[in-house]
Design a protein around this motif. Structure first.
Motif, PDB file in Angstrom:
ATOM      1  N   LEU A   1       0.838  -1.203   0.000  1.00  0.00           N
ATOM      2  CA  LEU A   1       0.000   0.000   0.000  1.00  0.00           C
ATOM      3  C   LEU A   1       0.874   1.255   0.000  1.00  0.00           C
ATOM      4  CD1 LEU A   1      -2.729  -1.202   2.503  1.00  0.00           C
ATOM      5  CD2 LEU A   1      -3.078  -0.666   0.089  1.00  0.00           C
TER       6      LEU A   1
ATOM      7  N   ASP B   1     -10.588   3.019   8.207  1.00  0.00           N
ATOM      8  CA  ASP B   1      -9.158   3.329   8.295  1.00  0.00           C
ATOM      9  C   ASP B   1      -8.293   2.268   7.615  1.00  0.00           C
ATOM     10  OD1 ASP B   1      -9.526   5.743   9.469  1.00  0.00           O
ATOM     11  OD2 ASP B   1      -9.300   5.032  11.525  1.00  0.00           O
TER      12      ASP B   1
ATOM     13  N   PHE C   1      -4.985 -10.504  -0.336  1.00  0.00           N
ATOM     14  CA  PHE C   1      -4.536 -11.792   0.194  1.00  0.00           C
ATOM     15  C   PHE C   1      -5.725 -12.696   0.497  1.00  0.00           C
ATOM     16  CE2 PHE C   1      -1.355  -8.636   1.213  1.00  0.00           C
ATOM     17  CZ  PHE C   1      -0.179  -9.262   0.892  1.00  0.00           C
TER      18      PHE C   1
ATOM     19  N   ARG D   1      -9.527  -1.931  -0.009  1.00  0.00           N
ATOM     20  CA  ARG D   1      -8.248  -1.381   0.428  1.00  0.00           C
ATOM     21  C   ARG D   1      -7.245  -1.383  -0.726  1.00  0.00           C
ATOM     22  NH1 ARG D   1      -4.912  -4.242   5.227  1.00  0.00           N
ATOM     23  NH2 ARG D   1      -4.668  -5.809   3.612  1.00  0.00           N
TER      24      ARG D   1
ATOM     25  N   HIS E   1     -14.921  -2.845  13.247  1.00  0.00           N
ATOM     26  CA  HIS E   1     -13.584  -3.410  13.127  1.00  0.00           C
ATOM     27  C   HIS E   1     -13.668  -4.714  12.339  1.00  0.00           C
ATOM     28  CE1 HIS E   1     -12.736  -0.524  16.337  1.00  0.00           C
ATOM     29  NE2 HIS E   1     -11.514  -0.536  15.839  1.00  0.00           N
TER      30      HIS E   1
ATOM     31  N   PHE F   1      -5.787   3.455   4.657  1.00  0.00           N
ATOM     32  CA  PHE F   1      -4.354   3.261   4.957  1.00  0.00           C
ATOM     33  C   PHE F   1      -3.483   3.584   3.741  1.00  0.00           C
ATOM     34  CE2 PHE F   1      -0.418   0.971   5.573  1.00  0.00           C
ATOM     35  CZ  PHE F   1      -0.199   1.015   6.936  1.00  0.00           C
ATOM     36  N   GLY F   2      -3.886   3.077   2.563  1.00  0.00           N
ATOM     37  CA  GLY F   2      -3.095   3.301   1.348  1.00  0.00           C
ATOM     38  C   GLY F   2      -2.997   4.771   0.986  1.00  0.00           C
TER      39      GLY F   2
ATOM     40  N   TYR G   1     -12.798  -7.696  12.801  1.00  0.00           N
ATOM     41  CA  TYR G   1     -13.217  -8.935  13.453  1.00  0.00           C
ATOM     42  C   TYR G   1     -14.719  -8.984  13.706  1.00  0.00           C
ATOM     43  CZ  TYR G   1     -12.478  -5.819  17.474  1.00  0.00           C
ATOM     44  OH  TYR G   1     -12.496  -4.747  18.335  1.00  0.00           O
TER      45      TYR G   1
ATOM     46  N   TRP H   1      -8.608  -5.497  20.196  1.00  0.00           N
ATOM     47  CA  TRP H   1      -8.555  -6.561  19.188  1.00  0.00           C
ATOM     48  C   TRP H   1      -7.832  -7.808  19.706  1.00  0.00           C
ATOM     49  CZ3 TRP H   1      -6.038  -1.943  19.159  1.00  0.00           C
ATOM     50  CH2 TRP H   1      -4.652  -1.982  19.282  1.00  0.00           C
TER      51      TRP H   1
ATOM     52  N   GLY I   1      -6.570 -12.759   6.719  1.00  0.00           N
ATOM     53  CA  GLY I   1      -5.658 -12.427   7.813  1.00  0.00           C
ATOM     54  C   GLY I   1      -4.702 -11.281   7.512  1.00  0.00           C
ATOM     55  N   ALA I   2      -4.977 -10.501   6.475  1.00  0.00           N
ATOM     56  CA  ALA I   2      -4.052  -9.415   6.145  1.00  0.00           C
ATOM     57  C   ALA I   2      -4.645  -8.047   6.484  1.00  0.00           C
ATOM     58  CB  ALA I   2      -3.677  -9.466   4.672  1.00  0.00           C
ATOM     59  N   LEU I   3      -5.873  -8.022   7.022  1.00  0.00           N
ATOM     60  CA  LEU I   3      -6.449  -6.731   7.408  1.00  0.00           C
ATOM     61  C   LEU I   3      -5.808  -6.256   8.706  1.00  0.00           C
ATOM     62  CD1 LEU I   3     -10.221  -7.301   6.626  1.00  0.00           C
ATOM     63  CD2 LEU I   3      -8.530  -6.067   5.273  1.00  0.00           C
ATOM     64  N   PHE I   4      -5.861  -4.939   8.939  1.00  0.00           N
ATOM     65  CA  PHE I   4      -5.302  -4.378  10.163  1.00  0.00           C
ATOM     66  C   PHE I   4      -6.393  -4.413  11.234  1.00  0.00           C
ATOM     67  CE2 PHE I   4      -3.039  -1.914   6.701  1.00  0.00           C
ATOM     68  CZ  PHE I   4      -1.989  -2.820   6.646  1.00  0.00           C
ATOM     69  N   THR I   5      -6.292  -5.396  12.116  1.00  0.00           N
ATOM     70  CA  THR I   5      -7.343  -5.692  13.092  1.00  0.00           C
ATOM     71  C   THR I   5      -7.641  -4.506  14.000  1.00  0.00           C
ATOM     72  OG1 THR I   5      -5.994  -7.679  13.198  1.00  0.00           O
ATOM     73  CG2 THR I   5      -8.053  -7.705  14.401  1.00  0.00           C
ATOM     74  N   TRP I   6      -6.623  -3.664  14.248  1.00  0.00           N
ATOM     75  CA  TRP I   6      -6.752  -2.583  15.227  1.00  0.00           C
ATOM     76  C   TRP I   6      -7.384  -1.344  14.615  1.00  0.00           C
ATOM     77  CZ3 TRP I   6      -2.724  -5.342  13.630  1.00  0.00           C
ATOM     78  CH2 TRP I   6      -1.893  -4.776  12.666  1.00  0.00           C
ATOM     79  N   LEU I   7      -7.532  -1.310  13.294  1.00  0.00           N
ATOM     80  CA  LEU I   7      -8.128  -0.145  12.641  1.00  0.00           C
ATOM     81  C   LEU I   7      -9.570  -0.454  12.255  1.00  0.00           C
ATOM     82  CD1 LEU I   7      -5.253   0.900  10.194  1.00  0.00           C
ATOM     83  CD2 LEU I   7      -5.758   1.843  12.447  1.00  0.00           C
TER      84      LEU I   7
END
Lengths: 284, 276
Positions: free
Chosen positions: A189, B109, B96, B161, B145, B113-114, B147, A280, B99-105
């Protein structure tokens, strides 16, 4: 086909089949069970010490009643112990713990993060950390006293010596277990190295770092007791240890309960922070 | 309607947006070295939707990783618009498997990100994110989020994304492999619609023949390890407006032809595994 009521009953009993009502009732029941368990312990204490209701079953010198301990607590809070107030003993202990803990978070965690990201840093720092890890850090206290004197420094350092490796290794493991997919996603990205660190590696490592911090809180309070065993004249653990020399069991129990409360409230605090900061944890 | 054998090599196609020029990959050294990829020659033109099919372990993901810049080829070179690929970059968006997402965002967001990484201010990046979330039908979930979302919705976030940077090429590594059949089919239709609307160049790795026939303008079948190009086809089902094109007789015929090719390679891959 004949019905199978037994099977149906079992199906109703599974967690999935439980309504929100059942879940709430279970939670309420468990809360009461917890309170009852605590109450039972207190009741046993009241019972064996008599507490003015009947003659004590054990010698009060060995186990004073809860009432006596409460009175001693108030007395210590008002008039202090051996020249210092109870608040002073408590705060000086909290300060020793707090400084050591703060140093470990401020230095140990970043060092661990660096070790996780850089194989070179890991190669340099892993041997000293791994070879000294099995040494019980309290055994080093006499050495620290020779090196750093009998003041605050040696006490703080012995606590740091115990917590630092735990926190840095927790941080290192946390970084190393970050999914390569997330880093690759950030790279494609267009993220810079610093953005990958601050927005991907660090947040992804936080749950693991918090686990290390929680373990360190428990060990840290234990180390505090050890650090106050020698060459001090204040501190909550010192108070309990000194009182033991004079068989002032009530003062010892006040010290023990204050330290238990300290450990428990620190754990609650870290758990609260964890819920707020790393929502999370354990989710994918 | 159907599939036609076609040459997809650089020599045969002339100009290419994405050129894979005799790219090979070898893992390890000496006796324990494994040849993952024999030299592969492939030209992808602008607007192509190229699906790469192959048995597991044939090196198709390795090929994608090389194009993405996550791995470097042992020999040969991959170029985009004539420039050699030496590392990951925002002109090549990657989706992908999971499991490639940003779990905390939040979802928003994640998509922003990009644009943020490319230096856009926060407000503008979020506007862009909202636009792409609308494209994949997730506007209502922008503040959640990852999850909290189902597997299919998470993949849509991943697609939004990757699109948000407006990459030249989209690289998809079995993006729907972990989803259930119904979700998969719906997402395939959405991808077709998005591809038609945006005209993006896509390189798509899959082990599903139906998925490849349904989506691809060009279809490449790879051999068992070490991976080589076994056959290539031009494919017209992706241009068919009928979402039920997969139930037609022409589709069944095409599938039969590709199944025959792939089956030999899957059997070869199985024999390799048994021997190892």
């Amino acid at each position: 086909m004949a019905a199978h009521p037994v099977v149906l009953d079992e199906a109703v009993g599974t967690p999935d089949a439980e309504g929100p009502d059942v879940a709430r009732r279970t939670a309420r029941r468990d809360r009461w069970l917890g309170v009852a368990s605590f109450g039972a312990m207190l009741a046993v204490w009241i019972a064996v010490t008599g507490s003015g209701l009947w003659p004590p079953l054990v010698n009060p010198t060995f186990l004073p009643s809860p009432l006596t301990v409460a009175q001693t607590f108030l007395k210590l809070a008002n008039s202090g112990y051996q020249g210092h107030t109870l608040a002073h003993h408590f705060l000086i202990s909290l300060m020793r713990f707090g400084i050591a803990f703060g140093v470990c978070i401020a230095v140990g965690v970043p060092v661990g993060l660096l070790m996780g990201m850089h194989s070179g840093v890991r190669a340099v720092l892993d041997p000293p950390i791994e070879t000294t890890r099995p040494i019980p850090k309290l055994a080093l206290l006499p050495l620290f006293i020779i090196w750093f004197g009998i003041g605050e420094l040696s006490k703080t350092i012995v606590i740091i010596a115990a917590l630092f490796p735990m926190m840095s290794i927790a941080a290192m493991q946390a970084v190393r277990s970050v999914s390569i997919r997330k880093i690759q996603a950030a790279q494609s990205l267009g993220a810079s190295r610093s953005m990958i660190f601050w927005r991907v590696l660090l947040p992804a490592s936080l749950p693991g770092i918090f686990t290390g911090i929680r373990v360190a809180v428990g060990i840290g309070v234990t180390m505090l007791v050890g650090a106050e065993m020698v060459a001090t004249s204040d501190g909550i653990a010192w108070m309990a240890l000194t009182a033991a020399d004079f068989v002032q069991t009530d003062v010892v129990l006040v010290g023990v309960l204050v330290m238990a409360a300290l450990g428990y409230s620190l754990d609650l605090l870290v758990r609260w922070l964890e819920r707020r900061l790393v929502h999370w944890t354990g989710r994918e | 309607m159907g599939i036609e054998p076609v040459a997809l090599g650089l020599a045969a196609r002339g100009a290419a947006k994405l050129a894979i020029d005799r790219v090979s990959k070898r893992f390890g050294r000496g006796a324990s070295a494994v040849q993952a990829l024999e030299p592969v020659d492939l030209a992808v033109q602008a607007g192509d939707f190229v699906c790469i099919l192959g048995p597991s372990g044939c090196g198709k993901s390795t090929l994608l990783n090389i194009v993405a810049g996550f791995e470097s080829p042992t020999s040969g070179v991959a170029t985009l618009d004539g420039r050699a690929i030496t590392g990951p970059g925002p002109e090549r968006g990657v989706v992908f498997q999971q499991g490639a997402l940003f779990t905390w965002l939040t979802v928003r967001d994640n998509v922003a990100f990009g644009p943020r990484a490319l230096g856009k201010p926060v407000a503008e990046a979020r506007d862009i994110a909202d636009r792409y979330l609308e494209l994949v039908g997730l506007s209502a979930f922008a503040s959640r989020h990852p999850y909290e979302l189902s597997g299919g919705m998470q993949q849509r976030v991943g697609i939004a994304r990757a699109l948000a940077n407006e990459p030249e090429v989209l690289l998809m590594d079995e993006p729907f492999a972990a989803l259930d059949q119904q979700t998969r089919e719906l997402l395939q239709e959405e991808i077709r619609a998005i591809w038609r609307r945006t005209g993006k160049t896509v390189l798509w790795i899959t082990h599903s023949i139906e998925e490849a026939l349904f989506l691809a303008t060009h279809l490449v079948v790879m051999t068992a390890r070490p991976g080589r190009l076994k056959a290539a086809f031009a494919c017209t089902f992706s241009r068919d407006p009928d979402p039920l094109v997969a139930t037609t007789a022409a589709f069944a015929d095409a599938k039969r032809a590709v199944v025959g090719l792939l089956r030999q390679e899957s059997l070869a891959a199985q024999r390799q595994e048994a021997a190892a």
